[in-house]
Design an enzyme around this catalytic site. Structure first.
Site, PDB file in Angstrom:
ATOM      1  N   LYS A  85      -0.370  -5.604 -21.521  1.00 30.46           N
ATOM      2  CA  LYS A  85      -1.185  -6.129 -21.710  1.00 30.46           C
ATOM      3  C   LYS A  85      -2.084  -5.938 -22.867  1.00 30.46           C
ATOM      4  CE  LYS A  85      -2.770  -6.135 -17.032  1.00 30.46           C
ATOM      5  NZ  LYS A  85      -3.512  -5.671 -15.572  1.00 30.46           N
ATOM      6  N   GLY A 101      -4.058   1.647 -15.027  1.00 22.00           N
ATOM      7  CA  GLY A 101      -3.721   0.004 -15.587  1.00 22.00           C
ATOM      8  C   GLY A 101      -4.960  -0.253 -15.087  1.00 22.00           C
TER       9      GLY A 101
HETATM   10  P1  NDP Z   1      -0.143   2.529 -13.183  1.00 19.89           P
HETATM   11  O1  NDP Z   1       1.483   2.820 -13.246  1.00 19.89           O
HETATM   12  O2  NDP Z   1      -0.315   2.255 -14.643  1.00 19.89           O
HETATM   13  O3  NDP Z   1      -1.152   3.663 -12.479  1.00 19.89           O
HETATM   14  C1  NDP Z   1      -0.510   4.285 -11.820  1.00 19.89           C
HETATM   15  C2  NDP Z   1      -1.660   4.729 -11.121  1.00 19.89           C
HETATM   16  O4  NDP Z   1      -1.218   5.873  -9.772  1.00 19.89           O
HETATM   17  C3  NDP Z   1      -1.337   6.477 -12.347  1.00 19.89           C
HETATM   18  O5  NDP Z   1      -2.909   6.945 -12.526  1.00 19.89           O
HETATM   19  C4  NDP Z   1      -0.485   6.963 -11.293  1.00 19.89           C
HETATM   20  O6  NDP Z   1      -0.756   8.861 -11.760  1.00 19.89           O
HETATM   21  C5  NDP Z   1      -0.690   7.023 -10.039  1.00 19.89           C
HETATM   22  N1  NDP Z   1       0.469   7.258  -9.112  1.00 19.89           N
HETATM   23  C6  NDP Z   1       1.380   6.697  -8.912  1.00 19.89           C
HETATM   24  N2  NDP Z   1       2.328   6.664  -7.838  1.00 19.89           N
HETATM   25  C7  NDP Z   1       1.350   8.428  -7.384  1.00 19.89           C
HETATM   26  C8  NDP Z   1       2.136   9.297  -6.260  1.00 19.89           C
HETATM   27  N3  NDP Z   1       2.802   9.016  -6.082  1.00 19.89           N
HETATM   28  N4  NDP Z   1       0.885  10.394  -6.656  1.00 19.89           N
HETATM   29  C9  NDP Z   1      -0.165  10.007  -7.030  1.00 19.89           C
HETATM   30  N5  NDP Z   1      -0.527   9.560  -7.992  1.00 19.89           N
HETATM   31  C10 NDP Z   1       0.340   8.463  -7.961  1.00 19.89           C
HETATM   32  O7  NDP Z   1       0.125   1.062 -12.348  1.00 19.89           O
HETATM   33  P2  NDP Z   1      -1.859  -0.237 -12.792  1.00 19.89           P
HETATM   34  O8  NDP Z   1      -2.762   0.869 -13.039  1.00 19.89           O
HETATM   35  O9  NDP Z   1      -1.852  -1.048 -13.753  1.00 19.89           O
HETATM   36  O10 NDP Z   1      -1.958  -0.536 -11.318  1.00 19.89           O
HETATM   37  C11 NDP Z   1      -1.990   0.137 -10.294  1.00 19.89           C
HETATM   38  C12 NDP Z   1      -2.373  -0.160  -8.968  1.00 19.89           C
HETATM   39  O11 NDP Z   1      -3.541  -1.143  -9.069  1.00 19.89           O
HETATM   40  C13 NDP Z   1      -0.991  -1.124  -8.668  1.00 19.89           C
HETATM   41  O12 NDP Z   1      -0.614  -0.959  -7.445  1.00 19.89           O
HETATM   42  C14 NDP Z   1      -2.032  -2.963  -8.326  1.00 19.89           C
HETATM   43  O13 NDP Z   1      -0.880  -3.826  -7.410  1.00 19.89           O
HETATM   44  C15 NDP Z   1      -2.520  -2.164  -8.301  1.00 19.89           C
HETATM   45  N6  NDP Z   1      -3.402  -3.503  -8.668  1.00 19.89           N
HETATM   46  C16 NDP Z   1      -4.714  -4.297  -8.204  1.00 19.89           C
HETATM   47  C17 NDP Z   1      -5.347  -5.373  -8.632  1.00 19.89           C
HETATM   48  C18 NDP Z   1      -6.167  -6.658  -7.578  1.00 19.89           C
HETATM   49  O14 NDP Z   1      -6.328  -7.172  -8.656  1.00 19.89           O
HETATM   50  N7  NDP Z   1      -6.566  -5.883  -6.915  1.00 19.89           N
HETATM   51  C19 NDP Z   1      -5.590  -5.341  -9.690  1.00 19.89           C
HETATM   52  C20 NDP Z   1      -4.250  -4.622 -10.619  1.00 19.89           C
HETATM   53  C21 NDP Z   1      -3.299  -3.849 -10.517  1.00 19.89           C
HETATM   54  P3  NDP Z   1       0.154   9.245 -13.046  1.00 19.89           P
HETATM   55  O15 NDP Z   1      -1.250   9.511 -14.399  1.00 19.89           O
HETATM   56  O16 NDP Z   1       0.367  10.412 -12.305  1.00 19.89           O
HETATM   57  O17 NDP Z   1       1.205   8.815 -12.800  1.00 19.89           O
END
Ligand code: NDP
Length: 295
Positions: free
Chosen positions: A77, A139
């Site tokens: 991306k 993201g």
């Molecule tokens: P990223 O890896 O960029 O970000 C993940 C986020 O989740 C971070 O803020 C991370 O926190 C947090 N996180 C993950 N595990 C935990 C945990 N156990 N406890 C607390 N915080 C946690 O992923 P994306 O932002 O790209 O995607 C996130 C979700 O969004 C995915 O599941 C994806 O499937 C979904 N998505 C859905 C879309 C849709 O159209 N419905 C479009 C795009 C994404 P930290 O910074 O602390 O690691």
């Protein structure tokens, strides 16, 4: 007598698709091709595995083969930007592109994730001047928060586990995004250390983390669920399963809920609008995903 092809026949299809790694579990193809078929478009949407080292060649290949456009997903991306001719406003602010659009001879990067989220909210709430609590700073959170800011929300609280990502998203919102929106937005960061109590003046609560995504469907978003009030709108980005524990608990509190399939379908429909100039039938797209996820 040489063979003459009847004029009505056409074996050339317009090409679109997604570049990512891994790509095999990405369900986007199902909903996009369902929409193409429903609207009588002889188009294809290909799920293409592209390694980071091959991204430049893949983009050149798409151009050479006359793709109409393509989606980019993890891990491309940000990296794709250097191979494009320009960016849409929010993609430029986020520094991330998930939808590339051919406009004449130029290839322009857009970001449809946050816009898809806005469309899923639109029928339920006017977000102008509203206060938002957003879990996550990756993201998806970045895309959603920037679009909400451009749409006029007054305050965004970023709640995130890692201070570095939470802090950097909050800085972006308070800095460039606030400037772009005429200084109306305020943003704050709350490090997520225990169950978060949602402030009572909150209008919209969003889980934009990956907590609850299959196969970890029992994982719980750490919230003081008693602090959710029935007047709050609650959304989750998780598409699989659509009914997450987070949404179940919010519904138990009497909140209206929006599932992650709505955002997924809406961002796909925006992609089709960019590429084909039509408003795709989102019901057909959602039904195709419900079949994929057996819901
Ligand atoms: P990223 O890896 O960029 O970000 C993940 C986020 O989740 C971070 O803020 C991370 O926190 C947090 N996180 C993950 N595990 C935990 C945990 N156990 N406890 C607390 N915080 C946690 O992923 P994306 O932002 O790209 O995607 C996130 C979700 O969004 C995915 O599941 C994806 O499937 C979904 N998505 C859905 C879309 C849709 O159209 N419905 C479009 C795009 C994404 P930290 O910074 O602390 O690691």
């Amino acid at each position: 007598m040489p063979f003459q092809m009847p004029e009505a026949l056409n074996f050339k299809q317009e090409l679109t698709g997604a570049f990512g790694q891994p790509i095999a579990e990405n369900p986007t193809q199902a909903m996009m091709e369902a929409a193409y078929a429903h609207h009588g478009l002889e188009w294809r949407y290909l799920s293409i595995e592209v390694e980071p080292a091959d991204l430049k060649a893949a983009v050149a290949g798409a151009k050479a083969m006359g793709f109409v456009g393509f989606n980019c997903t993890i891990p491309h991306k940000v990296a794709v930007i250097e191979y494009l001719d320009g960016l849409g406003e929010s993609a430029e602010l986020m520094g991330a592109v998930n939808c590339v659009v051919r406009r004449g001879t130029e290839w322009i990067g857009e970001n449809t994730d946050g816009k898809g989220f806005l469309e899923s909210v639109a029928g339920r709430m006017d977000v102008n001047d509203k206060r938002v609590v957003l879990f996550g700073a990756g993201g998806a959170a970045r895309a959603i928060s920037v679009e909400l800011a451009l749409e006029g929300v007054s305050h965004i609280t970023i709640v995130n586990r890692s201070v570095s990502r939470g802090g950097s998203l909050t800085e972006l919102l308070q800095g460039r995004v606030r400037e772009t929106t005429g200084g109306r937005l305020t943003a704050e960061f709350v490090p997520w250390q225990c169950a978060y109590e949602v402030p009572q003046d909150t209008d919209l609560v969003i889980n934009a983390t990956s907590i609850g995504l299959f196969p970890d469907t029992e994982a719980v978003v750490e919230v003081e669920y008693e602090s959710l009030q029935s007047r709050m709108l609650v959304a989750d980005v998780i598409p699989n399963p659509p009914r997450t524990r987070f949404l179940e608990r919010a519904a138990d509190r009497g909140c209206e809920i929006i599932d992650g399939l709505e955002m997924l379908v809406a961002q796909g429909a925006i992609g089709i609008r960019h590429w084909a100039g039509i408003d795709a039938d989102t019901r057909v797209m959602r039904e195709s995903l419900e079949r994929v996820f057996s819901v």
